[in-house]
Design an enzyme around this catalytic site. Structure first.
Site: not given
Ligand code: NCD
Length: 305
Positions: A106, A56-57, A134, A85
């Site tokens: 991320r 999703r993100t 997040h 590496k």
């Molecule tokens: C979440 C995450 O990656 O922290 N998902 C997201 O970004 N929508 C929640 C999860 O992975 O449980």
């Protein structure tokens, strides 16, 4: 125009900033409905570095960048990049910053977003750093709450079932804690209680919170916010197996009080599929709100709105 150039933690999200993001997100949602795209970022290149799994993100950032007509650079896994590496996060950021106008990252290690942001000379967005934070999910979540309830104050939010390791819970609590009359109930086994630093932040602001193992205590909340047990972050797999099916929301646990049920997704075992047709179940709409919110955020940090 915002002074914020690097979004690392939801501590940086003030009510004023939130208001700005929501107003622009409403505008972006209209653009999506009416014409699908705009050329606000057609002269920009955005790097998406996703070194931990994401659906999703990552896709909503990509879709948001596409709808703003920005160019996109992708680095999708540690295995295919120079981090494999042994390159440091700082060097990766220094180099990537020279290839683009903004970095969305991320990263697997808690706290690494701050290190990355400090090393990078272009605007930066933390798209999740390990079990820490997040912040863009918290923007999506609060936008969805405001859409459904018309307010962020005076709400009782039940959060489960892994407040220790869920970065989405950490970031959401930090944003909501700024609004008067917000109360929290954390639901989890004792081993997955919310981190002390988060609870101490709430204590220092005299915010009411309650901790319980009892899943049926969701009945007292206006908003139920659930996130799967973060399986990949457990040091002891037995601990995960022990709790996996004990913590599940079912229809029988919902009450007249339940206004909204949210989950950053992926949904694993925390919400029974029978809940999906309840009028308060809003997790799929919540996921779709990721696009206008992330369009707004990218434009704000690049001074395009
Ligand atoms: C979440 C995450 O990656 O922290 N998902 C997201 O970004 N929508 C929640 C999860 O992975 O449980």
């Amino acid at each position: 125009m915002t002074l914020l150039k690097k979004l690392v933690s939801s501590i940086q999200i003030s009510p004023d900033f939130l208001h700005q993001v929501f107003t622009i997100s409403d505008y972006m949602a209209r653009i999506i409905r009416q014409r699908g795209r705009t050329d606000l970022l057609s002269d920009k290149v955005i790097a998406l570095l996703f070194l931990e799994p994401s659906s999703r993100t990552m896709m909503s950032f990509q879709s948001a960048a596409e709808r703003l007509q920005a160019g996109i650079l992708f680095l999708q896994s540690k295995e295919t990049s120079s981090l494999q590496k042994g390159e440091s996060v700082e060097d990766t950021m220094r180099v990537t910053a020279g290839y683009c106008d903004m970095i969305v990252a991320r990263l697997p290690k808690a706290g690494s977003a701050e290190i990355a942001a400090n090393a990078c000379s272009v605007p930066f967005i933390n798209a999740g750093d390990g079990s820490n934070e997040h912040p863009t999910q918290a923007l999506v979540d609060t936008y969805t709450i405001r859409q459904a309830l018309g307010r962020l104050q005076d709400i009782h939010v039940a959060l489960g079932f892994d407040p220790l390791q869920s970065r989405s819970i950490h970031s959401l609590v930090r944003v909501l804690a700024q609004f008067p009359g917000v109360r929290f109930t954390f639901i989890s086994p004792p081993s997955l209680r919310a981190p002390d630093d988060l609870l101490n932040e709430l204590r220092s602001r005299s915010i009411e919170f309650f901790e319980t193992e009892d899943v049926s205590s969701v009945r007292g909340a206006d908003v139920i916010y659930l996130n799967r047990l973060q399986e990949e972050r457990f040091t002891d797999p037995k601990e995960f197996d022990l709790n996996r099916y004990r913590f599940k929301l079912t229809k029988a646990m919902l009450s007249d009080r339940t206004k909204l049920i949210l989950d950053p997704l992926p949904r694993i075992d925390e919400i029974a599929p029978e809940v999906d047709d309840h009028p308060a179940a809003s997790y799929f709409r919540q996921a779709h709100n990721g696009i206008p919110i992330r369009m707004a955020l990218m434009c704000l940090l690049l001074d395009r709105v």
